[in-house]
Design a protein around this motif. Structure first.
Motif, PDB file in Angstrom:
ATOM      1  N   GLY A 213      84.298 -33.859 -91.202  1.00  0.00           N
ATOM      2  CA  GLY A 213      83.236 -33.422 -90.296  1.00  0.00           C
ATOM      3  C   GLY A 213      83.442 -32.001 -89.819  1.00  0.00           C
ATOM      4  N   THR A 214      84.683 -31.664 -89.478  1.00  0.00           N
ATOM      5  CA  THR A 214      84.984 -30.300 -89.033  1.00  0.00           C
ATOM      6  C   THR A 214      84.754 -29.303 -90.157  1.00  0.00           C
ATOM      7  OG1 THR A 214      86.637 -31.122 -87.472  1.00  0.00           O
ATOM      8  CG2 THR A 214      86.773 -28.806 -88.089  1.00  0.00           C
ATOM      9  N   LEU A 215      85.220 -29.643 -91.357  1.00  0.00           N
ATOM     10  CA  LEU A 215      85.043 -28.742 -92.502  1.00  0.00           C
ATOM     11  C   LEU A 215      83.561 -28.586 -92.849  1.00  0.00           C
ATOM     12  CD1 LEU A 215      87.981 -29.947 -94.770  1.00  0.00           C
ATOM     13  CD2 LEU A 215      87.879 -27.852 -93.413  1.00  0.00           C
ATOM     14  N   THR A 216      82.801 -29.659 -92.703  1.00  0.00           N
ATOM     15  CA  THR A 216      81.355 -29.569 -92.959  1.00  0.00           C
ATOM     16  C   THR A 216      80.686 -28.631 -91.954  1.00  0.00           C
ATOM     17  OG1 THR A 216      81.283 -31.803 -93.892  1.00  0.00           O
ATOM     18  CG2 THR A 216      79.209 -30.871 -93.092  1.00  0.00           C
ATOM     19  N   ALA A 217      81.082 -28.758 -90.694  1.00  0.00           N
ATOM     20  CA  ALA A 217      80.515 -27.869 -89.669  1.00  0.00           C
ATOM     21  C   ALA A 217      80.856 -26.417 -89.971  1.00  0.00           C
ATOM     22  CB  ALA A 217      81.043 -28.264 -88.292  1.00  0.00           C
ATOM     23  N   ILE A 218      82.122 -26.141 -90.328  1.00  0.00           N
ATOM     24  CA  ILE A 218      82.522 -24.767 -90.658  1.00  0.00           C
ATOM     25  C   ILE A 218      81.741 -24.274 -91.874  1.00  0.00           C
ATOM     26  CG2 ILE A 218      84.431 -23.334 -91.480  1.00  0.00           C
ATOM     27  CD1 ILE A 218      86.317 -25.090 -89.852  1.00  0.00           C
ATOM     28  N   GLY A 219      81.610 -25.135 -92.892  1.00  0.00           N
ATOM     29  CA  GLY A 219      80.887 -24.733 -94.092  1.00  0.00           C
ATOM     30  C   GLY A 219      79.431 -24.405 -93.817  1.00  0.00           C
ATOM     31  N   LEU A 265      81.145 -14.498 -99.514  1.00  0.00           N
ATOM     32  CA  LEU A 265      81.666 -15.323 -98.425  1.00  0.00           C
ATOM     33  C   LEU A 265      81.845 -16.767 -98.882  1.00  0.00           C
ATOM     34  CD1 LEU A 265      82.410 -15.543 -95.395  1.00  0.00           C
ATOM     35  CD2 LEU A 265      80.004 -16.049 -94.955  1.00  0.00           C
ATOM     36  N   ILE A 266      80.878 -17.297 -99.620  1.00  0.00           N
ATOM     37  CA  ILE A 266      80.974 -18.677-100.080  1.00  0.00           C
ATOM     38  C   ILE A 266      82.065 -18.827-101.127  1.00  0.00           C
ATOM     39  CG2 ILE A 266      79.738 -20.494-101.321  1.00  0.00           C
ATOM     40  CD1 ILE A 266      77.190 -19.500 -99.928  1.00  0.00           C
ATOM     41  N   ALA A 267      82.131 -17.884-102.073  1.00  0.00           N
ATOM     42  CA  ALA A 267      83.171 -17.963-103.103  1.00  0.00           C
ATOM     43  C   ALA A 267      84.562 -17.812-102.491  1.00  0.00           C
ATOM     44  CB  ALA A 267      82.937 -16.889-104.162  1.00  0.00           C
ATOM     45  N   ARG A 268      84.715 -16.899-101.546  1.00  0.00           N
ATOM     46  CA  ARG A 268      86.008 -16.700-100.891  1.00  0.00           C
ATOM     47  C   ARG A 268      86.404 -17.930-100.087  1.00  0.00           C
ATOM     48  NH1 ARG A 268      90.131 -14.182-102.085  1.00  0.00           N
ATOM     49  NH2 ARG A 268      89.086 -12.163-102.281  1.00  0.00           N
ATOM     50  N   SER A 269      85.424 -18.598 -99.498  1.00  0.00           N
ATOM     51  CA  SER A 269      85.691 -19.787 -98.680  1.00  0.00           C
ATOM     52  C   SER A 269      85.632 -21.056 -99.504  1.00  0.00           C
ATOM     53  CB  SER A 269      84.673 -19.857 -97.532  1.00  0.00           C
ATOM     54  OG  SER A 269      84.670 -18.673 -96.771  1.00  0.00           O
ATOM     55  N   PRO A 271      87.851 -23.026-100.891  1.00  0.00           N
ATOM     56  CA  PRO A 271      88.698 -24.160-100.494  1.00  0.00           C
ATOM     57  C   PRO A 271      88.121 -24.986 -99.357  1.00  0.00           C
ATOM     58  CG  PRO A 271      90.046 -22.213-100.882  1.00  0.00           C
ATOM     59  CD  PRO A 271      88.616 -21.772-100.960  1.00  0.00           C
ATOM     60  N   ILE A 272      87.304 -24.379 -98.502  1.00  0.00           N
ATOM     61  CA  ILE A 272      86.645 -25.137 -97.429  1.00  0.00           C
ATOM     62  C   ILE A 272      85.469 -25.932 -97.984  1.00  0.00           C
ATOM     63  CG2 ILE A 272      85.299 -24.933 -95.299  1.00  0.00           C
ATOM     64  CD1 ILE A 272      87.013 -22.525 -94.569  1.00  0.00           C
TER      65      ILE A 272
END
Length: 628
Positions: A213-219, A265-269, A271-272
């Motif tokens: 849930g936390t990772l989804t919110a950050i994403g 930003l999406i490619a760099r992130s 792993p999230i």
């Protein structure tokens, strides 16, 4: 190149911007040359770094440089650090390479502008901010570059601020991007609260231990930020209006570089997002919707720059779609980003060359037959056209087909839905780009009598030729032997999934759809006469496309008007509620004070009478109690 030189890559254009802005009119005669030299020098450093990176093993190619301690706060330690790895190297070469070509092009394009020196200062500032964004080794330094890019974009879109439409467009871009920036800022807050750090290494290492849930919110918050910078639905409305800026701005910021920041930003992130399937699904949906959204709008635009702007929106949608498919699509998203940098920048510079020849006219209905008068522009623009619609062996054929293939390979209903959307987008791209070619370079002349079309100077033709070469060969080079996939694998990972559809089947379907789109455009704009004024649109979809699919109306109805009413309600509550209680209390006390003050007459006889009356009342009360 050693790590000590890495800081020079963004520092050189930043120094150029500072010198040109502080020197003022003194630098007018040579400011454009200094700005161009700074950009070219930065590209030279990037090229040296690339060659050095090729000489090292893939596991040892990334380099880190911590310049100084930036935020030494208890619980939050952030260094001003830079990182150059395979992913950031791709962006550094694109930014500095295409940026240098656009600087050279601008020497001729802006030759008669009295504020040319300031224009080059803003271009340098943009390069510095964009390089800082992609070279950062933590989210806070990335955010600094992110905001710098927004500032430079605002300054460049509104460069001709004496034009009301340019000033309005600049403010619109600034405000819409701030909405996305809030998403990125809150994502950083959440990262710090969850992981205790905002460094890439720390966050990505700790991500597997965080809740989904936390990772989804950050994403999703990161996606909101990416939508703002990359003009994706629902924050796409600023891009078309941004064409009010000078054409080199459109090529640099709104075709090749700034709008790709969200993809980075999406490619760099990654792993999230890889650990948050719902956030990944959000990226895919945004990409699929936007690639169709932009393509439909592009079919209805008569302004050549706005047609290309809608095309940019659509092509970035393809990149989002691929990036949302995770390790299977990251490399292809970057591949299309790089090829797009060549052919879309070339198309925008070609549009600028046409405008230069046509007294800054942008309405394609007043063009026609320019291929004989502008042969270099026609050839270079035509090569970019073949690349973007995906004709083999041009660049877009390789990158876009890979995205379509990857979409189908997602499997199930999801794969068929995404693949079909990508195919429809390819057909629409062929339609609107063929329409642009035919209305601009073919048919009878439709321009005014006082227009005398002429080819652009050498300083403008040179960059167009270089970008045209990239439009032809870049795709084949990047796909040859899976070179780009292997290059990016240490950063974005590898994927060896099942190919549900053979590559040749996808290619055949894509080419058939492209041929159909181009054929329909040929029937409408080559075999029929093009009216010099746009006909009254017939049909709901045509009307909607002319009005940008009601993007502005949606924002006004859903966000602006309710926000304005909500603000007015808060003001009313503050004035009549909070202020009413405070002011009412003050008025009550003031009124009571006025009435009590009347008792204080200042006469001794009055005070003596009061004392006597009071004493009598007390005595009477005591007597009554005693008797009782």
């Amino acid at each position: 190149m050693g790590t000590a030189m890495l800081w020079l890559m963004p520092a050189l254009p930043l120094a150029g911007a500072v010198i040109l802005l502080l020197a003022g009119r003194v630098s007018d005669p040579w400011g454009h040359l200094l700005g161009t030299v700074a950009a070219v020098a930065s590209f030279g450093i990037a090229a040296i770094a690339f060659i050095g990176m090729l000489g090292r093993d893939s596991a040892d190619r990334a380099i880190q440089l911590d310049l100084f301690e930036w935020v030494p706060v208890a619980g939050l330690q952030v260094d001003f650090g830079l990182q150059l790895d395979q992913l950031s190297m791709c962006f550094a070469l694109l930014i500095t390479g295409v940026g240098s070509l656009i600087h050279i092009y601008s020497i001729g394009y802006m030759a008669d502008d009295p504020n040319r020196r300031r224009f080059f200062a803003y271009l340098n500032l943009f390069l510095a901010a964009m390089l800082l964004l992609v070279l950062a080794n933590n989210y806070l330094v990335l955010f600094l570059g992110w905001e710098g890019v927004g500032l430079a974009s605002y300054l460049l879109i509104g460069f001709w601020h004496e034009k009301p439409m340019a000033a309005t467009a600049a403010k619109k871009a600034f405000v819409v991007n701030r909405v996305g920036d809030m998403g990125l800022a809150i994502a950083m807050f959440t990262m710090f609260a969850t992981f205790g750090s905002i460094g890439f290494g720390d966050v990505f290492a700790a991500a597997p231990q965080a809740g989904e849930g936390t990772l989804t919110a950050i994403g999703l918050l990161l996606l909101l930020g990416a939508c703002g910078k990359s003009a994706q639905v629902p924050l796409q409305s600023w891009l078309g209006d941004a064409m009010e800026g000078p054409t080199p701005v459109s090529a640099l910021i709104h075709a090749a570089t700034m709008v790709t920041a969200g993809v980075y930003l999406i490619a760099r992130s990654g792993p999230i997002f890889d650990l948050a399937p719902n956030a990944q699904l959000g990226v895919v949906i945004v990409g699929a919707v936007t690639l169709l959204f932009g393509a439909i709008i592009g079919c209805a635009k008569d302004d050549i720059k706005k047609a290309l702007a809608a095309s940019t929106m659509s092509q970035i949608g393809y990149m989002f779609l691929a990036a949302g498919l995770g390790p299977a699509g990251y490399a292809f998203a970057i591949m299309h980003l790089l090829t797009h940098g060549f052919f879309k920048a070339g198309l925008f510079l070609g549009a600028g060359s046409v405008m230069h020849a046509m007294n800054d006219e942008t309405d394609m209905r007043r063009y026609g037959g320019l291929r004989k008068l502008l042969p270099v522009t026609y050839v270079t623009f035509g090569l970019g056209y073949l690349a973007i619609i995906g004709v083999p062996p041009f660049a877009g054929f390789f990158s876009k087909d890979k995205i379509i293939e990857t979409a189908f390979n997602a499997g199930g209903a999801k794969g068929w839905t995404l693949g079909t959307a990508a195919l429809i987008g390819a057909g629409l791209t062929a339609f609107y780009m063929t329409r642009v070619m035919l209305m601009t370079f073919f048919g009878k002349t439709r321009w005014k009598e006082d227009t005398h079309p002429h080819e652009s100077p050498a300083s403008m033709r040179g960059p167009m030729l270089v970008l045209a070469v990239g439009s032809v060969f870049s795709g084949g080079l990047l796909v040859l032997g899976s070179s780009l996939q292997n290059w990016l694998a240490p950063v974005v990972g590898e994927h060896h999934g099942e190919h549900l559809l053979p590559a040749w089947v996808v290619t055949a379907m894509a080419l058939i759809v492209v041929a159909l789109g181009a054929g329909v455009a040929y029937r409408e704009y080559a075999l029929r006469e093009i009216p010099e004024t746009a006909p009254v649109p017939a049909g709901v979809l045509t009307v909607a496309a002319r009005r940008d699919l009601y993007g502005d109306a949606f924002n006004e109805g859903v966000f602006m008007r309710p926000g304005r009413h909500f603000t007015r309600a808060l003001v009313f509550l503050d004035n009549r509620g909070v202020d009413g209680i405070v002011n009412g209390t003050a008025a009550f006390i003031g009124g009571m004070s006025g009435r009590v003050r009347r008792v204080q007459t200042g006469f001794v006889r009055s005070y003596a009478l009061s004392m006597f009356t009071g004493a009598a009342l007390v005595a009477a009360a005591l007597l009554a109690v005693r008797i009782w």
